[in-house]
Design an enzyme around this catalytic site. Sequence first.
Site, PDB file in Angstrom:
ATOM      1  N   THR A 133       0.870  -1.142   0.277  1.00 19.29           N
ATOM      2  CA  THR A 133      -0.347   0.276  -0.167  1.00 19.29           C
ATOM      3  C   THR A 133       0.498   1.626   0.020  1.00 19.29           C
ATOM      4  OG1 THR A 133      -1.479   1.228   1.292  1.00 19.29           O
ATOM      5  CG2 THR A 133       0.221   0.012   2.517  1.00 19.29           C
ATOM      6  N   ASP A 134      -0.201   2.134  -0.208  1.00 17.72           N
ATOM      7  CA  ASP A 134       0.722   3.835   0.027  1.00 17.72           C
ATOM      8  C   ASP A 134       0.981   3.966   0.921  1.00 17.72           C
ATOM      9  OD1 ASP A 134      -1.658   4.548   0.087  1.00 17.72           O
ATOM     10  OD2 ASP A 134      -1.786   5.789  -1.671  1.00 17.72           O
ATOM     11  N   GLU A 135       0.107   3.644   1.912  1.00 14.84           N
ATOM     12  CA  GLU A 135       0.337   4.020   3.211  1.00 14.84           C
ATOM     13  C   GLU A 135       1.413   3.413   4.322  1.00 14.84           C
ATOM     14  OE1 GLU A 135      -3.420   3.443   5.649  1.00 14.84           O
ATOM     15  OE2 GLU A 135      -4.036   3.589   4.215  1.00 14.84           O
ATOM     16  N   TYR A 159      -2.044  -0.844  11.242  1.00 15.73           N
ATOM     17  CA  TYR A 159      -1.841  -1.368   9.633  1.00 15.73           C
ATOM     18  C   TYR A 159      -0.484  -0.678   8.721  1.00 15.73           C
ATOM     19  CZ  TYR A 159      -3.082  -1.320   5.237  1.00 15.73           C
ATOM     20  OH  TYR A 159      -3.186  -1.910   3.512  1.00 15.73           O
ATOM     21  N   LYS A 163       1.671  -3.020   7.411  1.00 16.33           N
ATOM     22  CA  LYS A 163       2.741  -3.853   6.039  1.00 16.33           C
ATOM     23  C   LYS A 163       3.532  -3.427   5.106  1.00 16.33           C
ATOM     24  CE  LYS A 163       0.592  -5.024   3.043  1.00 16.33           C
ATOM     25  NZ  LYS A 163      -0.284  -5.833   2.351  1.00 16.33           N
TER      26      LYS A 163
END
Length: 360
Positions: A133-135, A159, A163
């Site tokens: 993810t870009d997060e 989260y 990741k």
Amino acid sequence: MKIIVTGGAGFIGTAVVDFLLANTVHSVISIDKLSYASAHNSVCRDDFSHRYHFYQQDICDRKSLESIFSEHRPDAVIHLAAESHVDRSIDAPSVFLQSNIVGTFTLLEVARKHWQALPESGRTRFRFLHVSTDEVFGDLGVQQGKFNEDSQYQPSSPYAATKAAADHLVRAWHRTYGLPIVVTNCSNNFGPYQYPEKLIPLTILRALSGKKIPVYGSGSQIRDWIYVEDHARALLAVLESGVVGETYLVGAHCEQKNIDVVKAICSILDRLRPIDTTDSANVLRAYAELIEHVVDRPGHDVRYAIDASKLMANIGFAPTYTFEQALEKTVSWYLNNHQWSERLLADGNALMRAGKKSSL
């Protein structure tokens, strides 16, 4: 190819499995533990039963994974299995550490053992595609540029941190053991079969129920959106043409403020499912009247933005849908499949009563 898809019954996993079955001749082995947000039973794959296999397994279960790898001898893995909801990670981070970190470690070890036992031609052909993810990059100021493949990791939520840890594990297994990996980091996905705790399906379903539509803070947070089918298309392109050891950011160059997304959904609903304003008992005139600004969540990132130029230039990917086209398709799907959402929410409420917290 024989492709294992972990998290194959989740939102993105469902799109990836369906896309592979409908657009290639590859065999798909889907692995999913069928958690609250899974959509496996909602997708009919009878037409592809000769090249589709499903296993209800947790990727933390090493023996079960080894059995599946031994039986099918896959040529590739697309690793999507993850807990992904930020609010849930704030409430119960330990679940995210187990699924996203321990699960990825377990899968890497099983994949490494399988890969090392292959003949030379099989080792050369094998790929482990890790979907992230870009997060993991944290957030950007409104005036800053975009994330790219060299952006620093600065995760904000449990989260995103789990990741990020998984990304590091995957790259370490490539550097240390030579496992042929490719990593992708994608922007926000939306489309059919998304569990209705995420912004777009939540907005649609609460509006249709006449309930308040919660928007964190002012709603000025910016997200970069991509239609889930386009993401599936990008993953296949990376699997087939990506360079081993490389990272590719996946996005559609489509930044939108959260409040603007919510208002756009309300506008589409006003047109496709207009409120009966002739009913004197109905005080609601437009769905946007249901919008309610609520207290912002802790550590809420301001902006995400993906520079997908490497993917587009080197792999040849381009999104098929504009945001407006995809959003209308998505709203229409939820209008036509309201029973699916109701059934999924009922199952989720049952899990919540069993002690598994839901943010709904």
